[in-house]
Motif scaffolding. Structure first.
Motif, PDB file in Angstrom:
ATOM      1  N   LYS A  66      11.678 -16.291 -47.188  1.00 27.02           N
ATOM      2  CA  LYS A  66      10.325 -16.466 -46.663  1.00 27.02           C
ATOM      3  C   LYS A  66      10.361 -16.632 -45.139  1.00 27.02           C
ATOM      4  O   LYS A  66       9.511 -16.093 -44.427  1.00 27.02           O
ATOM      5  CB  LYS A  66       9.662 -17.675 -47.318  1.00 27.02           C
ATOM      6  CG  LYS A  66       8.198 -17.798 -47.042  1.00 27.02           C
ATOM      7  CD  LYS A  66       7.581 -18.914 -47.853  1.00 27.02           C
ATOM      8  CE  LYS A  66       6.080 -18.962 -47.619  1.00 27.02           C
ATOM      9  NZ  LYS A  66       5.438 -19.987 -48.444  1.00 27.02           N
ATOM     10  N   LYS A  82      10.929 -13.294 -43.381  1.00 22.65           N
ATOM     11  CA  LYS A  82       9.696 -12.510 -43.263  1.00 22.65           C
ATOM     12  C   LYS A  82       8.897 -12.984 -42.052  1.00 22.65           C
ATOM     13  O   LYS A  82       8.419 -12.161 -41.263  1.00 22.65           O
ATOM     14  CB  LYS A  82       8.864 -12.624 -44.536  1.00 22.65           C
ATOM     15  CG  LYS A  82       7.612 -11.791 -44.490  1.00 22.65           C
ATOM     16  CD  LYS A  82       6.819 -11.886 -45.774  1.00 22.65           C
ATOM     17  CE  LYS A  82       5.574 -11.030 -45.640  1.00 22.65           C
ATOM     18  NZ  LYS A  82       4.706 -11.152 -46.801  1.00 22.65           N
ATOM     19  N   ARG A 115      10.512 -11.849 -38.829  1.00 25.95           N
ATOM     20  CA  ARG A 115      10.238 -10.426 -38.554  1.00 25.95           C
ATOM     21  C   ARG A 115       8.832 -10.223 -38.000  1.00 25.95           C
ATOM     22  O   ARG A 115       8.624  -9.456 -37.059  1.00 25.95           O
ATOM     23  CB  ARG A 115      10.448  -9.582 -39.820  1.00 25.95           C
ATOM     24  CG  ARG A 115      11.902  -9.423 -40.214  1.00 25.95           C
ATOM     25  CD  ARG A 115      12.091  -8.380 -41.304  1.00 25.95           C
ATOM     26  NE  ARG A 115      11.310  -8.625 -42.500  1.00 25.95           N
ATOM     27  CZ  ARG A 115      11.733  -9.306 -43.562  1.00 25.95           C
ATOM     28  NH1 ARG A 115      12.950  -9.828 -43.585  1.00 25.95           N
ATOM     29  NH2 ARG A 115      10.952  -9.465 -44.609  1.00 25.95           N
TER      30      ARG A 115
END
Length: 135
Positions: A62, A65, A68
């Motif tokens: 998580k 993500k 990113r």
């Protein structure tokens, strides 16, 4: 060895950027304030990106993500600023020596952002990580 080279390159780039900042602020008129601001904001984003890239391998799924998403936003903000920063013409510098120094510093900063983009992409690509760990 690779890490030492990256640290050395970072030190040189930061030194060049700080030297350029001092040179710019010492003779800059009001038009150049945006140039100096761009440099400071670019350095700030560069440091944030370096920290995120360093955190990425150990982050939970998580968190990866979110890293990113944050990296993408930082690159999206930094790249137009970098384009503006490197586009300052020779006529804006008081002499060729300062212009030449500026070209070197701007090229180093562009290379730093290109390297950060490559590192970021490589961390997300398992085949790239395998290739680099084999060397």
């Amino acid at each position: 060895m690779v890490f030492a080279l990256m640290i050395n390159r970072l030190f040189i780039s930061m030194s060049l950027a700080l030297g350029l900042l001092f040179a710019i602020t010492s003779w800059a008129d009001e038009r150049h304030n945006g140039h100096s601001d761009d440099l400071l904001l670019l350095l700030k984003d560069k440091i944030k990106l370096q920290k995120l890239i360093k955190q990425y391998p150990d982050a939970a799924s998580k968190q990866k993500k979110q890293i990113r998403v944050t990296q993408r936003a930082l690159f999206k903000r930094a790249l137009p600023r970098l384009k503006r920063y490197v586009a300052v013409p020779e006529s804006q510098y008081p002499n060729m020596a300062m212009y030449h120094e500026s070209l070197q510093s701007r090229a180093a900063l562009m290379q730093d952002f290109a390297d950060l983009m490559a590192q970021s992409q490589c961390l997300q690509d398992q085949t790239c990580q395998t290739e680099h760990s084999a060397h």
